[in-house]
Design a protein around this motif. Structure first.
Motif, PDB file in Angstrom:
ATOM      1  N   ALA A   1       0.824  -1.214   0.000  1.00 37.29           N
ATOM      2  CA  ALA A   1       0.000   0.000   0.000  1.00 37.29           C
ATOM      3  C   ALA A   1       0.857   1.263   0.000  1.00 37.29           C
ATOM      4  CB  ALA A   1      -0.933  -0.001   1.206  1.00 37.29           C
ATOM      5  N   LEU A   2       2.029   1.204   0.622  1.00 38.43           N
ATOM      6  CA  LEU A   2       2.871   2.400   0.742  1.00 38.43           C
ATOM      7  C   LEU A   2       4.011   2.466  -0.270  1.00 38.43           C
ATOM      8  CD1 LEU A   2       3.016   2.464   4.630  1.00 38.43           C
ATOM      9  CD2 LEU A   2       1.730   4.017   3.153  1.00 38.43           C
ATOM     10  N   LEU A   3       4.547   1.299  -0.658  1.00 36.23           N
ATOM     11  CA  LEU A   3       5.710   1.287  -1.563  1.00 36.23           C
ATOM     12  C   LEU A   3       5.406   0.695  -2.934  1.00 36.23           C
ATOM     13  CD1 LEU A   3       8.640   0.278   0.827  1.00 36.23           C
ATOM     14  CD2 LEU A   3       7.831   2.560   0.182  1.00 36.23           C
ATOM     15  N   GLY A   4       4.149   0.357  -3.185  1.00 40.67           N
ATOM     16  CA  GLY A   4       3.751  -0.143  -4.492  1.00 40.67           C
ATOM     17  C   GLY A   4       3.943  -1.643  -4.632  1.00 40.67           C
ATOM     18  N   SER A   5       3.394  -2.165  -5.730  1.00 47.68           N
ATOM     19  CA  SER A   5       3.529  -3.583  -6.058  1.00 47.68           C
ATOM     20  C   SER A   5       4.880  -3.811  -6.692  1.00 47.68           C
ATOM     21  CB  SER A   5       2.429  -4.001  -7.037  1.00 47.68           C
ATOM     22  OG  SER A   5       1.171  -3.904  -6.415  1.00 47.68           O
ATOM     23  N   PRO A   6       5.355  -5.041  -6.623  1.00 47.77           N
ATOM     24  CA  PRO A   6       6.671  -5.312  -7.222  1.00 47.77           C
ATOM     25  C   PRO A   6       6.726  -4.836  -8.660  1.00 47.77           C
ATOM     26  CG  PRO A   6       5.975  -7.158  -5.913  1.00 47.77           C
ATOM     27  CD  PRO A   6       4.812  -6.198  -5.957  1.00 47.77           C
ATOM     28  N   PRO A   7       7.746  -4.111  -9.055  1.00 52.99           N
ATOM     29  CA  PRO A   7       8.866  -3.776  -8.178  1.00 52.99           C
ATOM     30  C   PRO A   7       8.501  -2.664  -7.200  1.00 52.99           C
ATOM     31  CG  PRO A   7       9.220  -2.760 -10.319  1.00 52.99           C
ATOM     32  CD  PRO A   7       7.942  -3.568 -10.411  1.00 52.99           C
ATOM     33  N   GLN A   8       8.778  -2.926  -5.944  1.00 55.41           N
ATOM     34  CA  GLN A   8       8.510  -1.940  -4.903  1.00 55.41           C
ATOM     35  C   GLN A   8       9.620  -0.906  -4.844  1.00 55.41           C
ATOM     36  OE1 GLN A   8       8.103  -4.706  -1.623  1.00 55.41           O
ATOM     37  NE2 GLN A   8       5.953  -4.155  -1.459  1.00 55.41           N
ATOM     38  N   ARG A   9       9.332   0.169  -4.158  1.00 51.83           N
ATOM     39  CA  ARG A   9      10.356   1.187  -3.918  1.00 51.83           C
ATOM     40  C   ARG A   9      11.132   0.802  -2.650  1.00 51.83           C
ATOM     41  NH1 ARG A   9       5.793   3.788  -4.883  1.00 51.83           N
ATOM     42  NH2 ARG A   9       5.687   4.785  -2.839  1.00 51.83           N
ATOM     43  N   LEU A  10      11.730  -0.393  -2.705  1.00 54.95           N
ATOM     44  CA  LEU A  10      12.561  -0.944  -1.636  1.00 54.95           C
ATOM     45  C   LEU A  10      13.827  -1.444  -2.309  1.00 54.95           C
ATOM     46  CD1 LEU A  10      13.066  -1.944   1.262  1.00 54.95           C
ATOM     47  CD2 LEU A  10      11.762  -4.010   0.678  1.00 54.95           C
ATOM     48  N   TYR A  11      14.933  -0.745  -2.067  1.00 54.50           N
ATOM     49  CA  TYR A  11      16.149  -0.948  -2.847  1.00 54.50           C
ATOM     50  C   TYR A  11      17.291  -1.487  -2.000  1.00 54.50           C
ATOM     51  CZ  TYR A  11      13.432   2.140  -5.829  1.00 54.50           C
ATOM     52  OH  TYR A  11      12.430   2.700  -6.575  1.00 54.50           O
ATOM     53  N   SER A  12      18.031  -2.427  -2.570  1.00 55.16           N
ATOM     54  CA  SER A  12      19.186  -3.001  -1.880  1.00 55.16           C
ATOM     55  C   SER A  12      20.429  -2.130  -2.076  1.00 55.16           C
ATOM     56  CB  SER A  12      19.447  -4.413  -2.397  1.00 55.16           C
ATOM     57  OG  SER A  12      19.661  -4.409  -3.781  1.00 55.16           O
ATOM     58  N   PHE A  13      21.466  -2.484  -1.367  1.00 55.10           N
ATOM     59  CA  PHE A  13      22.753  -1.787  -1.390  1.00 55.10           C
ATOM     60  C   PHE A  13      22.658  -0.337  -0.920  1.00 55.10           C
ATOM     61  CE2 PHE A  13      23.333  -5.294  -4.330  1.00 55.10           C
ATOM     62  CZ  PHE A  13      24.509  -5.850  -3.873  1.00 55.10           C
ATOM     63  N   GLY A  14      21.542   0.026  -0.283  1.00 55.57           N
ATOM     64  CA  GLY A  14      21.393   1.374   0.240  1.00 55.57           C
ATOM     65  C   GLY A  14      21.282   2.441  -0.823  1.00 55.57           C
ATOM     66  N   GLU A  15      20.889   2.038  -2.041  1.00 58.75           N
ATOM     67  CA  GLU A  15      20.871   3.000  -3.145  1.00 58.75           C
ATOM     68  C   GLU A  15      19.507   3.065  -3.828  1.00 58.75           C
ATOM     69  OE1 GLU A  15      25.496   2.773  -4.602  1.00 58.75           O
ATOM     70  OE2 GLU A  15      23.984   1.808  -5.828  1.00 58.75           O
ATOM     71  N   ALA A  16      19.088   4.268  -4.112  1.00 60.94           N
ATOM     72  CA  ALA A  16      17.891   4.514  -4.921  1.00 60.94           C
ATOM     73  C   ALA A  16      18.231   5.650  -5.881  1.00 60.94           C
ATOM     74  CB  ALA A  16      16.717   4.904  -4.042  1.00 60.94           C
ATOM     75  N   ALA A  17      17.583   5.657  -7.027  1.00 59.52           N
ATOM     76  CA  ALA A  17      17.817   6.730  -7.998  1.00 59.52           C
ATOM     77  C   ALA A  17      17.421   8.071  -7.382  1.00 59.52           C
ATOM     78  CB  ALA A  17      17.016   6.480  -9.265  1.00 59.52           C
ATOM     79  N   GLN A  18      18.089   9.121  -7.794  1.00 55.69           N
ATOM     80  CA  GLN A  18      17.859  10.445  -7.223  1.00 55.69           C
ATOM     81  C   GLN A  18      16.415  10.906  -7.378  1.00 55.69           C
ATOM     82  OE1 GLN A  18      20.704  13.355  -8.446  1.00 55.69           O
ATOM     83  NE2 GLN A  18      19.755  14.994  -7.285  1.00 55.69           N
ATOM     84  N   ASP A  19      15.756  10.506  -8.459  1.00 55.02           N
ATOM     85  CA  ASP A  19      14.388  10.974  -8.718  1.00 55.02           C
ATOM     86  C   ASP A  19      13.324   9.966  -8.278  1.00 55.02           C
ATOM     87  OD1 ASP A  19      15.024   9.082 -10.618  1.00 55.02           O
ATOM     88  OD2 ASP A  19      14.176  10.194 -12.298  1.00 55.02           O
ATOM     89  N   THR A  20      13.663   9.031  -7.401  1.00 58.51           N
ATOM     90  CA  THR A  20      12.712   8.031  -6.920  1.00 58.51           C
ATOM     91  C   THR A  20      11.556   8.710  -6.179  1.00 58.51           C
ATOM     92  OG1 THR A  20      14.438   6.358  -6.710  1.00 58.51           O
ATOM     93  CG2 THR A  20      12.442   6.004  -5.435  1.00 58.51           C
ATOM     94  N   ALA A  21      10.347   8.270  -6.487  1.00 64.02           N
ATOM     95  CA  ALA A  21       9.164   8.814  -5.808  1.00 64.02           C
ATOM     96  C   ALA A  21       9.221   8.467  -4.328  1.00 64.02           C
ATOM     97  CB  ALA A  21       7.901   8.254  -6.445  1.00 64.02           C
ATOM     98  N   LYS A  22       8.781   9.393  -3.513  1.00 62.92           N
ATOM     99  CA  LYS A  22       8.744   9.181  -2.071  1.00 62.92           C
ATOM    100  C   LYS A  22       7.341   8.801  -1.651  1.00 62.92           C
ATOM    101  CE  LYS A  22      12.302  12.601  -1.651  1.00 62.92           C
ATOM    102  NZ  LYS A  22      12.357  12.708  -3.101  1.00 62.92           N
ATOM    103  N   PRO A  23       7.204   7.984  -0.633  1.00 59.20           N
ATOM    104  CA  PRO A  23       8.256   7.415   0.198  1.00 59.20           C
ATOM    105  C   PRO A  23       8.913   6.212  -0.472  1.00 59.20           C
ATOM    106  CG  PRO A  23       6.138   6.657   0.979  1.00 59.20           C
ATOM    107  CD  PRO A  23       5.862   7.625  -0.147  1.00 59.20           C
ATOM    108  N   TYR A  24      10.111   5.913  -0.002  1.00 59.09           N
ATOM    109  CA  TYR A  24      10.818   4.716  -0.443  1.00 59.09           C
ATOM    110  C   TYR A  24      11.745   4.280   0.680  1.00 59.09           C
ATOM    111  CZ  TYR A  24      14.870   7.720  -1.468  1.00 59.09           C
ATOM    112  OH  TYR A  24      15.915   8.606  -1.377  1.00 59.09           O
ATOM    113  N   ALA A  25      12.279   3.076   0.549  1.00 53.03           N
ATOM    114  CA  ALA A  25      13.190   2.558   1.562  1.00 53.03           C
ATOM    115  C   ALA A  25      14.386   1.909   0.885  1.00 53.03           C
ATOM    116  CB  ALA A  25      12.484   1.545   2.455  1.00 53.03           C
ATOM    117  N   VAL A  26      15.509   1.957   1.560  1.00 54.30           N
ATOM    118  CA  VAL A  26      16.719   1.277   1.104  1.00 54.30           C
ATOM    119  C   VAL A  26      17.212   0.401   2.251  1.00 54.30           C
ATOM    120  CG1 VAL A  26      17.349   3.110  -0.507  1.00 54.30           C
ATOM    121  CG2 VAL A  26      18.260   3.159   1.812  1.00 54.30           C
TER     122      VAL A  26
END
Length: 121
Positions: free
Chosen positions: A17-42
């Motif tokens: 509900a908060l980070l979307g369906s796969p692919p979710q805005r949950l990124y490994s290696f502590g990295e997300a693209a600069q323009d990633t929609a918020k909220p997101y988690a790494v």
């Protein structure tokens, strides 16, 4: 060899509900693209070790993950942190709340916590 945080969160309704369906805005290696929609988690593995035995191969690996949640508001960052906590808490252990912050330049809010996860091989 890896903690299954993405797999667990991918099927959790609260996280979806908060980070979307796969692919979710949950990124490994502590990295997300600069323009990633918020909220997101790494997340990133910050330590770990196999469960070694004198005789035989280890049957499990232990990991400590750092999870950082970013949001346009403090409330959104906290909501995602709570959803991730609730999704993984029956499979892993939250071991520290690392605090909250707001970046003075980007005005993005951050909530951070650590999780210990034991993964059977």
């Amino acid at each position: 060899m890896f903690a299954p945080i993405n797999a667990v969160c991918a099927v959790d309704p609260g996280v979806i509900a908060l980070l979307g369906s796969p692919p979710q805005r949950l990124y490994s290696f502590g990295e997300a693209a600069q323009d990633t929609a918020k909220p997101y988690a790494v997340w990133q593995a910050i330590s770990g070790s196999p469960e070694n035995y004198l005789a035989g191969r280890p049957d499990a690996d232990a990991y400590t993950l750092q999870i950082d949640v970013y949001g346009a508001t403090g409330a959104s960052a906290r909501a995602v942190a709570k959803a991730i906590r609730d999704a993984i808490e029956l499979k892993a252990y939250v071991v520290s709340w690392n605090g909250e912050s707001k970046d003075p330049v980007t005005k993005v809010y951050r909530y951070s916590f650590d999780v210990d996860w034991i993964v059977q091989r």
